[in-house]
Design a protein around this motif. Structure first.
Motif, mmCIF file in Angstrom:
data_model
loop_
_atom_site.group_PDB
_atom_site.id
_atom_site.type_symbol
_atom_site.label_atom_id
_atom_site.label_comp_id
_atom_site.label_asym_id
_atom_site.label_seq_id
_atom_site.Cartn_x
_atom_site.Cartn_y
_atom_site.Cartn_z
ATOM 1 N N LEU A 1 52.853 35.167 46.652
ATOM 2 C CA LEU A 1 51.607 34.791 46.422
ATOM 3 C C LEU A 1 51.568 33.539 45.718
ATOM 4 C CD1 LEU A 1 48.439 35.812 46.629
ATOM 5 C CD2 LEU A 1 48.863 37.122 44.448
ATOM 6 N N ASP A 2 50.956 32.598 46.304
ATOM 7 C CA ASP A 2 50.662 31.142 45.575
ATOM 8 C C ASP A 2 49.500 31.245 44.611
ATOM 9 O OD1 ASP A 2 50.959 28.665 44.693
ATOM 10 O OD2 ASP A 2 50.728 27.723 46.998
ATOM 11 N N TRP A 3 49.206 30.154 43.999
ATOM 12 C CA TRP A 3 48.383 30.145 42.978
ATOM 13 C C TRP A 3 46.835 30.362 43.175
ATOM 14 C CZ3 TRP A 3 45.820 24.619 42.384
ATOM 15 C CH2 TRP A 3 45.522 23.912 43.756
ATOM 16 N N SER A 4 46.052 30.510 42.297
ATOM 17 C CA SER A 4 44.519 30.909 42.493
ATOM 18 C C SER A 4 43.992 32.064 42.741
ATOM 19 C CB SER A 4 43.790 29.582 43.381
ATOM 20 O OG SER A 4 43.705 28.388 42.547
ATOM 21 N N TYR A 5 45.195 33.078 42.496
ATOM 22 C CA TYR A 5 44.615 34.591 42.575
ATOM 23 C C TYR A 5 43.692 34.878 41.179
ATOM 24 C CZ TYR A 5 48.856 34.470 39.615
ATOM 25 O OH TYR A 5 49.773 34.312 38.453
ATOM 26 N N TRP A 6 43.671 34.076 40.465
ATOM 27 C CA TRP A 6 42.940 34.401 39.180
ATOM 28 C C TRP A 6 41.429 33.871 39.451
ATOM 29 C CZ3 TRP A 6 47.369 31.222 39.097
ATOM 30 C CH2 TRP A 6 47.152 29.978 39.332
ATOM 31 N N LYS A 7 40.713 34.029 38.555
ATOM 32 C CA LYS A 7 39.049 33.851 38.695
ATOM 33 C C LYS A 7 39.175 32.063 38.381
ATOM 34 C CE LYS A 7 36.997 37.957 36.636
ATOM 35 N NZ LYS A 7 36.056 38.486 35.759
ATOM 36 N N PRO A 8 38.476 31.483 39.244
ATOM 37 C CA PRO A 8 38.690 29.964 39.365
ATOM 38 C C PRO A 8 38.644 29.264 37.700
ATOM 39 C CG PRO A 8 36.853 30.722 40.830
ATOM 40 C CD PRO A 8 37.257 31.995 40.163
ATOM 41 N N ALA A 9 37.773 29.873 36.767
ATOM 42 C CA ALA A 9 38.089 29.168 35.538
ATOM 43 C C ALA A 9 38.874 29.873 34.674
ATOM 44 C CB ALA A 9 36.530 29.346 34.914
ATOM 45 N N GLU A 10 39.741 30.710 35.099
ATOM 46 C CA GLU A 10 40.667 31.523 34.154
ATOM 47 C C GLU A 10 42.258 31.387 34.474
ATOM 48 O OE1 GLU A 10 39.487 35.437 33.906
ATOM 49 O OE2 GLU A 10 37.458 34.985 33.314
ATOM 50 N N TRP A 11 42.561 29.959 34.677
ATOM 51 C CA TRP A 11 43.918 29.450 34.879
ATOM 52 C C TRP A 11 44.871 29.789 33.825
ATOM 53 C CZ3 TRP A 11 44.683 24.604 38.589
ATOM 54 C CH2 TRP A 11 45.795 24.597 39.003
ATOM 55 N N GLY A 12 46.002 30.443 33.936
ATOM 56 C CA GLY A 12 46.676 30.717 32.767
ATOM 57 C C GLY A 12 46.375 32.105 32.166
ATOM 58 N N SER A 13 45.256 32.837 32.647
ATOM 59 C CA SER A 13 45.225 34.338 32.166
ATOM 60 C C SER A 13 46.158 35.167 32.554
ATOM 61 C CB SER A 13 43.810 34.921 32.745
ATOM 62 O OG SER A 13 43.695 34.785 34.167
ATOM 63 N N GLN A 14 46.799 34.716 33.903
ATOM 64 C CA GLN A 14 47.771 35.733 34.718
ATOM 65 C C GLN A 14 46.973 36.990 34.859
ATOM 66 O OE1 GLN A 14 49.855 33.660 34.885
ATOM 67 N NE2 GLN A 14 50.444 32.563 33.012
ATOM 68 N N GLU A 15 45.961 36.859 35.268
ATOM 69 C CA GLU A 15 45.034 38.161 35.502
ATOM 70 C C GLU A 15 44.499 37.858 37.084
ATOM 71 O OE1 GLU A 15 42.074 38.943 32.700
ATOM 72 O OE2 GLU A 15 43.522 39.847 31.331
ATOM 73 N N PHE A 16 44.589 38.871 37.818
ATOM 74 C CA PHE A 16 44.168 38.739 39.285
ATOM 75 C C PHE A 16 42.537 38.683 39.383
ATOM 76 C CE2 PHE A 16 48.105 40.340 39.881
ATOM 77 C CZ PHE A 16 48.769 39.968 41.026
ATOM 78 N N ASP A 17 41.832 38.072 40.328
ATOM 79 C CA ASP A 17 40.444 37.962 40.399
ATOM 80 C C ASP A 17 40.331 39.325 41.071
ATOM 81 O OD1 ASP A 17 37.917 37.808 41.199
ATOM 82 O OD2 ASP A 17 38.054 35.999 42.090
ATOM 83 N N PRO B 1 41.584 43.767 44.445
ATOM 84 C CA PRO B 1 40.812 44.507 43.638
ATOM 85 C C PRO B 1 42.016 45.469 43.169
ATOM 86 C CG PRO B 1 40.677 44.972 45.901
ATOM 87 C CD PRO B 1 41.153 43.580 45.751
ATOM 88 N N ASN B 2 43.208 45.804 43.697
ATOM 89 C CA ASN B 2 44.130 46.749 43.049
ATOM 90 C C ASN B 2 45.470 46.123 43.441
ATOM 91 O OD1 ASN B 2 45.705 48.956 42.389
ATOM 92 N ND2 ASN B 2 44.345 50.334 43.464
ATOM 93 N N PRO B 3 45.800 45.194 42.420
ATOM 94 C CA PRO B 3 47.251 44.604 42.748
ATOM 95 C C PRO B 3 48.196 45.499 42.303
ATOM 96 C CG PRO B 3 45.967 43.558 40.787
ATOM 97 C CD PRO B 3 44.973 44.479 41.466
ATOM 98 N N ASP B 4 48.182 46.619 41.593
ATOM 99 C CA ASP B 4 49.145 47.419 41.521
ATOM 100 C C ASP B 4 49.367 48.053 42.823
ATOM 101 O OD1 ASP B 4 47.778 47.147 39.000
ATOM 102 O OD2 ASP B 4 49.437 48.149 38.106
ATOM 103 N N ALA B 5 48.523 48.659 43.568
ATOM 104 C CA ALA B 5 48.477 49.334 44.729
ATOM 105 C C ALA B 5 49.150 48.377 45.805
ATOM 106 C CB ALA B 5 47.368 49.972 45.234
ATOM 107 N N MET B 6 48.873 47.317 45.739
ATOM 108 C CA MET B 6 49.356 46.069 46.844
ATOM 109 C C MET B 6 50.859 45.966 46.654
ATOM 110 S SD MET B 6 48.296 41.918 46.819
ATOM 111 C CE MET B 6 49.203 41.733 45.383
ATOM 112 N N ILE B 7 51.195 45.841 45.392
ATOM 113 C CA ILE B 7 52.739 45.579 45.056
ATOM 114 C C ILE B 7 53.291 47.066 45.428
ATOM 115 C CG2 ILE B 7 54.534 45.407 43.327
ATOM 116 C CD1 ILE B 7 52.277 43.550 42.007
#
Length: 946
Positions: A437-453, A458-464
């Motif tokens: 998974l490349d960049w910009s999985y975060w909210k557009p203004a939240e680069w560096g948060s290391q959090e999914f948009d 909606p459910n990165p834990d389930a995705m993984i």
């Protein structure tokens, strides 16, 4: 004391001070010189590191620096036997394998093997230079060291560079981290030695003179007027001239230079041409360095020298070497289509090396306490690389899944999109181990948060978890970048962990409306810990398997010049950004490696990073070649780039198969037929090459890069890519054994021909073919619509065609068929090549049965390596090896006694044996019956060829 008596005492003391003094120490000697001035070496220290390694330090002071190194690890306190003796003004320090001789009057050092054969010598009188420079209020020195180099010496390594050059003798290599350029200050020679230059500042190696503006030559306009070239800027649509002026310097290389174009020029709407003639004042080999974004064509003397495209936001370089005669005019024409509203162009020149300098090379760095380098000697280039890894740290064994196939694209925009692609691979039974998974999985203004948009993921834990259930690993892109205004930024900024200048300048990035951001200071150990803790809490805890560390140069603000880049990195926790310019990626990898090993000690760390430095391999860092273009010329450049990177001692390297950035003609939903044909062929040929890189991964911008999106099933391109993917997995016992040898024997997977055939002078400049491990000769096809390939079979051995089994003697150039579906691939005589079962992922089933193709004609050997694939228990002996050997005289294959053991090891297995010989050619065919079948339970078994 009477004055006369004082003078009588002072005279002998002064005379003594003018003589060189040698102090013997437990690990070497220190030579104090009567320095002629404040800029010359006063102290030279020779330190015995091992039987094969001597460290040399020099200073203008009365002592050499003892600062701890970032790149060199603490060496074991193993006693090394050495001796020192003096004779006729020379001091000789010798071990069982190496002699270092120092001229006592000047400090010049020379190195020879145990038999006294000269390997390397510093320039007479030492070749050491020191120029004081003040950085952040402290005094340092611009330092350089010059060595003699005979005409037949091949020079390699020095990281990854995109100029298409294999042998760097007579060239200039700049070590400065940049997107697509990776600095590693380790040079390796065809004379079986290496130089590790312990310095972190920007360094030039080889011909260290500065490139000059074109105005250093005699210039003539298009009409013949002396003094300049004619620059013409035309409107792209109307072809009307919008500006024309004399220009003697073409230097629009950085963002700061954009203001230098004529005011009437709008780059996105402009075509530009520089025309006229050049005249050199010296006969010899001249170098022209072209830097361009957009389309550029350079003609000299009416001949097309460069035809290149690079995306507007990431310029590339081209090197042209031409023999010019003094006083002769050569027509020059440079055509440029910027292909974007912000674009870059520069053309510089460097004259011939003359006199003594034509047989020398140098290291020249911007800042250091003194000169500090390690001379590493070996009986082979493998042994020299082993010395490099002794100094800078061993490379761990990569997880087995990492040497399988990876799928990536820029980018999977939603959770469902990524899961759909993964499911399609499994549905089509295309082997796959890792999805990225490349960049910009975060909210557009939240680069560096290391959090999914959550709107898109909606459910990165389930995705993984779902990917893991499909036996896929998941890698994610993490930048060292933080947008202003998010909690992570505030926390890091409050502790002084961020570089402040980009924030103070209020510079905005290129995302949507643009955001102000900065990078954390990876040279700060507390900041590294905080960065890992953020990654661990937000990402690793979800089950992420590996890290993609992008923009790790660091690329704080793209395309700025070096002076601005240094300002943006000031201050660092360790000191001046000039001094530590190249160190960021090494320390960034260190923090993540040490953080994850502390958090999950039983899970192997894996990092893919866009930049690295000497020592990166000890932090499980693999490097990829950055944001290269999807063009044939970029494809060609990747091969010598990867070979020299591997020769730099860092074993894991990869490239974006197909090239990252694409021309507009490839971006269209309904691509023109001719463009679609070229696109498919480019990806097919690149994929064939990628299957024999240390890491095998696809990545890039639109069009989508999955095999089934490049071509439909049944198309020759699809079938070829599927064939090489499946072949990579069949070769898993071979490739994973190579990965084991990288750690345990300091081996190298992707091998320049000079490593195995250094006695053959013909291989020293070959950068378009290579060895994959000790057995397979790979010759990628890098020209569009080529259906044959000229290639060289190295001397000293014979070669078998992989696809037919036909034998060819070495020491010759051949023209080999190269249909679209296949690239030339040869097997070295005396090879034992192991293949495993068909796999959908690396750990789908044990490597049983194993088919051994034995290529007769010479004695041969190979060692199969196995361990638990994903943990670090191999560091404590939990691994097994099975030695394989072929005796040509007795015609016997011996499957030797297994050494070692580990939990879950296959105790009993089947070996199928296929013989290949001159008189009995056999293609690699996994459907054919074996010539012999052997049941193996760990004890030695001998099999005779009938």
């Amino acid at each position: 004391m009477p004055p006369t008596k004082f003078l009588l005492l002072a005279a002998p003391l002064a005379a003594l001070a003018q003589k060189p003094q040698v102090q013997k120490q437990p690990d070497g000697i220190t030579l104090t010189l009567p320095a002629p001035n404040d800029h010359a070496a006063r102290t030279v220290r020779l330190q015995v590191v091992s039987e094969h390694i001597i460290r040399v330090r020099a200073s203008v002071l009365d002592s050499v620096s003892s600062e701890a190194s970032l790149m060199v690890v603490a060496q074991p306190a193993t006693p090394v036997r050495w001796q020192y003796q003096e004779k006729k003004g020379l001091g000789m320090l010798s071990t069982a394998s190496l002699r270092a001789t120092v001229t006592l009057a000047t400090g010049e050092v020379a190195f020879a093997d145990a038999q006294g054969h000269l390997m390397l010598r510093e320039r007479p009188n030492g070749g050491k230079n020191f120029a004081p420079v003040t950085l952040d209020g402290q005094t340092f020195y611009q330092v350089s060291q010059t060595f003699e180099s005979p005409a037949d010496e091949g020079l390699y390594g020095l990281g990854q560079h995109q100029n298409g050059v294999m042998n760097y003798r007579g060239q200039q290599v700049e070590l400065a981290q940049n997107n697509t350029e990776v600095a590693v200050p380790f040079l390796i020679s065809s004379r079986n030695y290496g130089i590790l230059w312990d310095n972190y500042s920007i360094t030039k190696v080889g011909d260290t003179r500065d490139y000059q503006p074109l105005s250093s030559l005699k210039l003539y306009s298009k009409e013949g007027t002396p003094g300049w070239l004619t620059a013409t800027y035309r409107d792209k649509n109307s072809q009307q001239v919008v500006a024309q002026r004399p220009e003697s310097v073409i230097s629009y290389e950085y963002l700061e230079d954009q203001k230098s174009f004529p005011e009437t020029v709008k780059l996105g709407q402009t075509l530009a041409t520089w025309e006229g003639s050049i005249e050199a004042g010296t006969t010899g080999l001249h170098h022209f360095l072209l830097k361009n974004a957009g389309y550029a064509k350079l003609y000299i003397d009416g001949k097309l020298q460069v035809d290149k495209w690079r995306q507007a936001w990431n310029p590339g370089t081209s090197l042209v070497a031409l023999n010019l005669e003094k006083g002769h005019k050569y027509a020059l024409k440079l055509e440029w289509n910027p292909d974007g509203g912000e674009s870059y162009l520069g053309l510089k020149w460097l004259g011939p090396l003359e006199g003594q300098s034509a047989n020398e090379y140098s290291f020249a760095s911007e800042a250091g306490r003194g000169i500090d380098y390690y001379f590493v000697q070996g009986g082979s280039l493998d042994e020299v690389i082993g010395g490099y890894r002794q100094l800078t740290g061993k490379a761990p064994v990569m997880p087995r899944w990492a040497v399988g196939f990876w799928q990536s694209r820029e980018r999977y925009k939603t959770q469902q999109e990524l899961l759909d692609v993964a499911a399609e691979f499994r549905k089509r039974r295309i082997p796959l181990d890792n999805i990225v998974l490349d960049w910009s999985y975060w909210k557009p203004a939240e680069w560096g948060s290391q959090e999914f948009d959550p709107a898109r993921f909606p459910n990165p834990d389930a995705m993984i978890q779902q990917l893991h259930a499909q036996h896929m690993h998941f890698m994610i892109s993490v930048w060292a970048k933080f947008n202003e205004g998010i909690p992570a930024f505030d926390a890091f900024n409050a502790q002084g962990f961020l570089y402040p200048r980009n924030i103070a300048d209020r510079t905005k990035d290129w995302i949507a409306p643009g955001y102000t951001s900065s990078f954390y200071d990876a040279l700060n150990p507390r900041a590294r810990t905080a960065f890992w803790n953020l990654m661990n809490t937000k990402l690793f805890a979800k089950g992420i398997d590996a890290w993609w560390m992008d923009a790790s140069e660091p690329d704080i603000h793209s395309n700025t010049n070096v002076a601005t880049r240094k300002e943006l990195m000031t201050p660092t926790a360790l000191g001046s950004s000039t001094r530590y310019f190249n160190a960021f990626p090494l320390q960034n990898a260190k923090g993540i490696y040490e953080g994850q090993r502390g958090t999950a000690p039983s899970q192997r760390v894996f990092l893919l990073t866009r930049s690295g430095y000497a020592g990166s391999q000890r932090y499980a860092a693999a490097i990829w070649s950055g944001d290269i273009a999807a063009r044939w010329e970029d494809f060609k450049s990747q091969i010598p780039a990867g070979l020299n990177f591997s020769l730099s001692g860092i074993p894991y390297w990869t490239t974006d198969i197909g090239g990252f950035a694409v021309e507009h003609r490839y971006e269209q939903p309904n691509m023109a037929v001719k463009d679609l044909e070229e696109w498919r062929e480019l990806n097919t040929r690149w994929f064939q090459f990628g299957a024999f890189c240390p890491l095998f991964r696809v990545h890039g911008q639109l069009p989508f890069r999955e095999v089934f999106n490049i071509a439909p099933a049944g198309h020759p391109a699809y079938e070829s890519m599927l064939y090489y993917n499946q072949l990579r997995y069949r070769l898993m016992p071979y490739t994973y054994s190579l990965a084991g040898q990288v750690h345990h024997q300091d081996a190298t997977i992707m091998r320049g021909l000079v490593m195995d055939f250094g006695q053959d002078p013909a291989v020293r400049g070959i950068g378009n073919q290579f060895m994959y491990g000790p057995s397979l000769l790979v010759s990628p096809v890098t020209d569009y619509q080529a259906r044959t390939k000229q290639l060289y079979l190295p001397a000293g051995t014979g070669w078998f065609n992989f696809y037919t089994g036909q034998y060819q003697p070495g020491g010759q150039t051949i023209s080999e068929p190269a249909p679209l579906e296949r690239m030339p691939l040869f097997v070295r005589e005396g090879t034992i090549l192991p293949f495993g079962p068909e796999l959908q992922y690396a750990d789908e089933k044990p490597a049983d049965p194993i088919t051994l193709y034995v290529y007769t004609g010479k004695d041969g050997q190979f060692s199969l390596y196995e361990d638990e694939n994903v943990n670090y228990r191999y560091e404590h002996g939990a691994f097994a090896t099975i030695p394989l050997s072929w005796n040509e005289q007795t015609k016997a294959l011996t499957i030797g006694e297994r050494k070692g053991a580990f939990p879950g090891m296959v105790a009993s297995r089947t070996f199928n044996v296929v013989w290949v010989s001159k008189g009995k050619p056999a293609p690699v065919d996994f459907q054919r019956a074996a010539d012999k079948t052997v049941t193996y339970a760990g004890q030695a078994v001998a099999v005779k060829m009938e």
